[in-house]
Scaffold this active site. Sequence first.
Site, PDB file in Angstrom:
ATOM      1  N   ASN A  47      -7.771  -3.303  14.017  1.00  0.00           N
ATOM      2  CA  ASN A  47      -9.288  -4.162  13.688  1.00  0.00           C
ATOM      3  C   ASN A  47      -9.031  -5.394  12.597  1.00  0.00           C
ATOM      4  O   ASN A  47     -10.535  -5.503  11.724  1.00  0.00           O
ATOM      5  CB  ASN A  47      -9.471  -3.316  12.777  1.00  0.00           C
ATOM      6  CG  ASN A  47      -9.116  -2.806  11.490  1.00  0.00           C
ATOM      7  OD1 ASN A  47      -7.905  -3.245  11.619  1.00  0.00           O
ATOM      8  ND2 ASN A  47      -9.387  -1.613  11.022  1.00  0.00           N
ATOM      9  N   GLU A  85      -9.683  -2.802   4.839  1.00  0.00           N
ATOM     10  CA  GLU A  85     -10.197  -1.946   5.782  1.00  0.00           C
ATOM     11  C   GLU A  85     -11.448  -2.977   6.437  1.00  0.00           C
ATOM     12  O   GLU A  85     -12.150  -3.862   5.319  1.00  0.00           O
ATOM     13  CB  GLU A  85     -10.497  -0.372   6.696  1.00  0.00           C
ATOM     14  CG  GLU A  85      -9.552   0.010   6.563  1.00  0.00           C
ATOM     15  CD  GLU A  85      -8.782  -0.016   7.694  1.00  0.00           C
ATOM     16  OE1 GLU A  85      -8.775  -0.983   8.634  1.00  0.00           O
ATOM     17  OE2 GLU A  85      -8.117   0.923   8.042  1.00  0.00           O
ATOM     18  N   ASP A 142       0.775  -1.135  -0.045  1.00  0.00           N
ATOM     19  CA  ASP A 142      -0.312  -0.646  -0.094  1.00  0.00           C
ATOM     20  C   ASP A 142       1.451   1.263   0.174  1.00  0.00           C
ATOM     21  O   ASP A 142       1.861   1.847  -0.056  1.00  0.00           O
ATOM     22  CB  ASP A 142      -0.757   0.214   0.916  1.00  0.00           C
ATOM     23  CG  ASP A 142       0.111  -0.875   1.897  1.00  0.00           C
ATOM     24  OD1 ASP A 142       0.755  -0.212   2.398  1.00  0.00           O
ATOM     25  OD2 ASP A 142      -1.036  -1.499   3.131  1.00  0.00           O
ATOM     26  N   HIS A 153      -6.963  -5.653   9.880  1.00  0.00           N
ATOM     27  CA  HIS A 153      -6.819  -5.510   7.980  1.00  0.00           C
ATOM     28  C   HIS A 153      -5.137  -5.965   7.761  1.00  0.00           C
ATOM     29  O   HIS A 153      -4.707  -6.064   8.714  1.00  0.00           O
ATOM     30  CB  HIS A 153      -7.012  -3.345   8.666  1.00  0.00           C
ATOM     31  CG  HIS A 153      -5.799  -2.814   8.322  1.00  0.00           C
ATOM     32  ND1 HIS A 153      -5.897  -1.817   9.553  1.00  0.00           N
ATOM     33  CD2 HIS A 153      -4.514  -3.203   8.586  1.00  0.00           C
ATOM     34  CE1 HIS A 153      -4.803  -1.189   9.582  1.00  0.00           C
ATOM     35  NE2 HIS A 153      -3.663  -2.184   9.210  1.00  0.00           N
TER      36      HIS A 153
END
Length: 261
Positions: free
Chosen positions: A137, A144, A67, A139
């Site tokens: 979380n 996400e 990313d 990811h």
Amino acid sequence: MEVVVVDDANAVAKIAAERITRVITEKPYAVLGLATGSSPLLTYATLIEKYRQNEISFEHVTSFNLDEYIGIAQNNPQSYRYFMDKHLFSNINILPENTYLPVCKVKERPEQIGACYEKAIENAGGIDIQLLGIGANGHIGFNEPVSSLSSRTRVKTLTEQTINDNARLFAYDEYQPHLAMTMGIGTIMDSKRVVLIATGKKKASAIKAAIEGPISAMHPASVLQMHQHTSFIIDESAASELAHVKYYKWCFAEDQKLKKP
Ligand code: F6R
């Protein structure tokens, strides 16, 4: 799926670096999928050391990062390009032109950039080994929660939790992007091997959900349960919420015996 539970972050890095080294040794033209963040720092330091000791060469290696932020320049110290140059690329013999990040400038068309990134990975022969961290979380990359489990490289809006988790890396008056271009979950799943590394108590519940929870878009890392060659390499703290640590350790020990000549 393999779950390797070791004492600490140094042991995690040692095993992750060994896995990457093995792939490059078997295939000098290997294609690596790389991550940024705190998790891979020790792994990169270990790879650099192996390179300095002539145990490994990156001369023919190609890399694709997961990313990159949208809205900051490549020479900005907060960019993932800057991170990779600093923590890995400038310390090894990888050719700069063989290192790719999904860079999308503000006025460029993200769909086009995403499609080109996918094509570049395909043209390189696909990713041989993908290194991943995990968000609190769940990811992976910047996929996400509720990301499509078959998504490809595209723009994602970061959650408040991810922005807050990463705020530690930005000065109080510094611009912190909330958009990123990321490989999709489908892109990651196409990698031949996946190595996910995690350390520390903060990652324990994300690791529990990824390994022992149901597969769900609400917890993107859980999709790795569907990948045939995924290894979770984690320390005792990150493993602290898992119900079956004893079994995972036993499997790893048995596996080591099988590998002995
Ligand atoms: C980084 C990335 C993220 C991180 C994750 C964990 O390229 O794709 O998924 O791996 O946010 O970050 P750290 O390692 O900083 O806890």
